[in-house]
Motif scaffolding. Structure first.
Motif, PDB file in Angstrom:
ATOM      1  N   UNK A 126       0.838  -1.202   0.000  1.00 39.18           N
ATOM      2  CA  UNK A 126       0.000   0.000   0.000  1.00 39.18           C
ATOM      3  C   UNK A 126       0.876   1.256   0.000  1.00 39.18           C
ATOM      4  N   UNK A 127       1.932   1.245   0.821  1.00 42.00           N
ATOM      5  CA  UNK A 127       2.858   2.394   0.854  1.00 42.00           C
ATOM      6  C   UNK A 127       3.477   2.611  -0.519  1.00 42.00           C
ATOM      7  N   UNK A 128       3.908   1.479  -1.121  1.00 41.56           N
ATOM      8  CA  UNK A 128       4.512   1.536  -2.457  1.00 41.56           C
ATOM      9  C   UNK A 128       3.533   2.160  -3.455  1.00 41.56           C
ATOM     10  N   UNK A 129       2.282   1.719  -3.375  1.00 45.86           N
ATOM     11  CA  UNK A 129       1.297   2.223  -4.327  1.00 45.86           C
ATOM     12  C   UNK A 129       0.885   3.661  -4.034  1.00 45.86           C
ATOM     13  N   UNK A 130       0.893   4.027  -2.743  1.00 45.24           N
ATOM     14  CA  UNK A 130       0.626   5.425  -2.381  1.00 45.24           C
ATOM     15  C   UNK A 130       1.666   6.349  -3.017  1.00 45.24           C
ATOM     16  N   UNK A 131       2.931   5.888  -3.004  1.00 47.54           N
ATOM     17  CA  UNK A 131       4.009   6.687  -3.589  1.00 47.54           C
ATOM     18  C   UNK A 131       3.787   6.868  -5.090  1.00 47.54           C
ATOM     19  N   UNK A 132       3.494   5.764  -5.786  1.00 50.97           N
ATOM     20  CA  UNK A 132       3.201   5.861  -7.215  1.00 50.97           C
ATOM     21  C   UNK A 132       1.998   6.789  -7.438  1.00 50.97           C
ATOM     22  N   UNK A 133       0.998   6.622  -6.579  1.00 52.57           N
ATOM     23  CA  UNK A 133      -0.249   7.376  -6.713  1.00 52.57           C
ATOM     24  C   UNK A 133      -0.017   8.876  -6.537  1.00 52.57           C
ATOM     25  N   UNK A 134       0.869   9.222  -5.593  1.00 50.87           N
ATOM     26  CA  UNK A 134       1.145  10.648  -5.361  1.00 50.87           C
ATOM     27  C   UNK A 134       1.845  11.269  -6.552  1.00 50.87           C
ATOM     28  N   UNK A 135       2.742  10.456  -7.184  1.00 47.20           N
ATOM     29  CA  UNK A 135       3.459  10.972  -8.357  1.00 47.20           C
ATOM     30  C   UNK A 135       2.535  11.134  -9.552  1.00 47.20           C
ATOM     31  N   UNK A 136       1.575  10.225  -9.675  1.00 49.11           N
ATOM     32  CA  UNK A 136       0.677  10.198 -10.840  1.00 49.11           C
ATOM     33  C   UNK A 136      -0.750   9.915 -10.409  1.00 49.11           C
ATOM     34  N   UNK A 137      -1.411  10.918  -9.835  1.00 49.50           N
ATOM     35  CA  UNK A 137      -2.744  10.671  -9.246  1.00 49.50           C
ATOM     36  C   UNK A 137      -3.798  10.204 -10.246  1.00 49.50           C
ATOM     37  N   UNK A 138      -3.614  10.484 -11.528  1.00 49.49           N
ATOM     38  CA  UNK A 138      -4.643  10.098 -12.496  1.00 49.49           C
ATOM     39  C   UNK A 138      -4.490   8.664 -13.007  1.00 49.49           C
ATOM     40  N   UNK A 139      -3.302   8.090 -12.801  1.00 48.84           N
ATOM     41  CA  UNK A 139      -3.016   6.786 -13.420  1.00 48.84           C
ATOM     42  C   UNK A 139      -3.906   5.660 -12.895  1.00 48.84           C
ATOM     43  N   UNK A 140      -4.224   5.701 -11.602  1.00 49.09           N
ATOM     44  CA  UNK A 140      -4.964   4.578 -11.017  1.00 49.09           C
ATOM     45  C   UNK A 140      -6.332   4.377 -11.668  1.00 49.09           C
ATOM     46  N   UNK A 141      -6.901   5.436 -12.223  1.00 56.58           N
ATOM     47  CA  UNK A 141      -8.188   5.298 -12.916  1.00 56.58           C
ATOM     48  C   UNK A 141      -8.068   4.452 -14.172  1.00 56.58           C
ATOM     49  N   UNK A 142      -6.823   4.273 -14.621  1.00 59.02           N
ATOM     50  CA  UNK A 142      -6.582   3.463 -15.816  1.00 59.02           C
ATOM     51  C   UNK A 142      -6.157   2.033 -15.458  1.00 59.02           C
ATOM     52  N   UNK A 143      -6.211   1.714 -14.163  1.00 54.80           N
ATOM     53  CA  UNK A 143      -5.699   0.407 -13.734  1.00 54.80           C
ATOM     54  C   UNK A 143      -6.755  -0.396 -12.979  1.00 54.80           C
ATOM     55  N   UNK A 144      -6.894  -1.653 -13.376  1.00 56.52           N
ATOM     56  CA  UNK A 144      -7.755  -2.604 -12.673  1.00 56.52           C
ATOM     57  C   UNK A 144      -6.837  -3.610 -11.987  1.00 56.52           C
ATOM     58  N   UNK A 145      -7.122  -3.934 -10.733  1.00 56.89           N
ATOM     59  CA  UNK A 145      -6.326  -4.938 -10.034  1.00 56.89           C
ATOM     60  C   UNK A 145      -7.126  -6.232  -9.958  1.00 56.89           C
ATOM     61  N   UNK A 146      -6.551  -7.316 -10.451  1.00 57.53           N
ATOM     62  CA  UNK A 146      -7.255  -8.604 -10.462  1.00 57.53           C
ATOM     63  C   UNK A 146      -6.823  -9.434  -9.260  1.00 57.53           C
ATOM     64  N   UNK A 147      -7.820  -9.891  -8.514  1.00 55.18           N
ATOM     65  CA  UNK A 147      -7.545 -10.762  -7.364  1.00 55.18           C
ATOM     66  C   UNK A 147      -8.392 -12.027  -7.511  1.00 55.18           C
ATOM     67  N   UNK A 148      -7.947 -13.116  -6.911  1.00 61.09           N
ATOM     68  CA  UNK A 148      -8.802 -14.304  -6.922  1.00 61.09           C
ATOM     69  C   UNK A 148      -9.522 -14.399  -5.580  1.00 61.09           C
ATOM     70  N   UNK A 149     -10.651 -15.091  -5.591  1.00 59.47           N
ATOM     71  CA  UNK A 149     -11.395 -15.273  -4.345  1.00 59.47           C
ATOM     72  C   UNK A 149     -10.572 -16.011  -3.314  1.00 59.47           C
ATOM     73  N   UNK A 150      -9.855 -17.054  -3.764  1.00 59.99           N
ATOM     74  CA  UNK A 150      -9.102 -17.843  -2.788  1.00 59.99           C
ATOM     75  C   UNK A 150      -8.023 -16.988  -2.136  1.00 59.99           C
ATOM     76  N   UNK A 151      -7.437 -16.058  -2.894  1.00 61.35           N
ATOM     77  CA  UNK A 151      -6.448 -15.149  -2.301  1.00 61.35           C
ATOM     78  C   UNK A 151      -7.116 -14.246  -1.268  1.00 61.35           C
TER      79      UNK A 151
END
Ligand code: C2E
Ligand code: CA
Ligand code: CA
Ligand code: CA
Length: 276
Positions: A126-151
């Motif tokens: 989360x910290x890592x992604x917060x850092x990326x997010x602060x540098x490029x706040x608009x980018x996350x709207x272009x990203x989908x994160x895929x997770x599995x139910x078992x995870x």
């Protein structure tokens, strides 16, 4: 090239399973691969069945091995998870995905990135992604994160906490491989999920089998009732495509549409002239 890649990876996998000494060798090689970033990303397009257009792709990891060439994740992801190296790999994938989004500034593009079970237990991610997010706040709207139910179900409360923080940064969350393993709809409803990706095992052959068709149809319907966008994965034939379109899927992904490809090819084929 695709055929050659697949063969190389299958041969490599078989050899790994045969000789246990290879496990240690592979761990060392994987460590080096992370340090030197021997990974590259492939992109598999998704067709939007509502607009009949392509502006999305799933990001799929490849290891460009110095000896064996391109290796698909089936040969090393599990080991990366067992050894914890997946944490670094996820960060490399996210960083490269951010770089691609930057290259595509002003383009209507959305990329889906796979997270592993360990990522849903890793608060430093989360910290890592917060850092990326602060540098490029608009980018996350272009990203989908895929997770599995078992995870997500390994530690649901912790996963929920992490996913809520990611959703607050405007990442979208998709449930991957739906229909494999166990499903806990009660929990799924509590997660900030916007997309359901129906596993190819429910899709393939459903055009030839009444029971299979009923299961696929009710799974798509259930996704829609829960307010989710539904992607059907692993569509390989025209007849499977026609079925999922008829059953109301929102997106289709699979070899029928396209195999995964390097970014330059994806860009040339699908992104040129595709502005916001
Ligand atoms: P997945 O997330 O379910 O990704 C879809 C896989 O199915 C990809 O295999 C893709 O090439 C393959 N595929 C797509 N369409 C078809 C089709 O029509 N027929 C068939 N038979 N296969 C199709 P790939 O690239 O080998 O990846 C395998 C798995 O490795 C992925 O399954 C995902 O679980 C994992 N993976 C891939 N990239 C990453 C990554 O960056 N991070 C993590 N943690 N896992 C990854
Ligand atoms: Ca996936
Ligand atoms: Ca999948
Ligand atoms: Ca998977």
């Amino acid at each position: 090239l695709a055929k050659k890649t697949r063969q190389t990876s299958i041969v490599f996998e078989a050899r790994l399973e045969q000789r246990s000494a290879n496990r240690l060798e592979l761990i060392a090689q994987l460590r080096k691969a992370i340090t030197d970033n021997e990974f590259c990303l492939f992109f598999q397009p998704k067709l939007n069945l509502r607009t009949n257009s392509i502006n999305q792709a799933e990001v799929l990891l490849r290891w460009n091995h110095p000896v064996h060439g391109l290796i698909a994740p089936g040969a090393f992801i599990e080991l990366a998870e067992q050894t914890g190296m997946i944490r670094d790999i996820t960060r490399l994938v996210l960083k490269q995905t951010y770089a691609i989004i930057t290259l595509c500034a002003n383009q209507n593009i959305r990329l889906s990135v796979n997270l592993s079970a360990m990522d849903l237990e890793d608060f430093s991610l989360i910290d890592f992604m917060q850092t990326l997010h602060k540098q490029q706040p608009d980018a996350s709207r272009h990203i989908v994160l895929e997770i599995t139910e078992s995870a997500a179900m390994r530690d649901p409360e912790q996963a929920l906490d992490i996913l809520n923080q990611l959703a607050a940064m405007h990442f979208q969350i998709a449930v991957d491989d739906f229909g494999t393993g166990y499903s806990s709809l009660a929990y799924l409803k509590r997660f900030p999920v916007t997309e359901l990706k129906i596993d190819r095992s429910l899709v393939q052959g459903a055009d030839l089998d009444t029971d299979g068709q009923i299961i696929l149809e009710s799974t798509i319907e259930m996704g829609h009732i829960m307010g989710l966008l539904v992607t059907t994965e692993g569509v390989e034939t025209q007849s499977e495509y026609e079925l999922v379109k008829k059953l109301g899927a929102d997106y289709v992904q699979g070899f029928w549409l396209s195999k995964p490809m390097p970014f330059d090819e994806f860009k040339l084929k699908h992104l040129v002239g595709n502005h916001d």
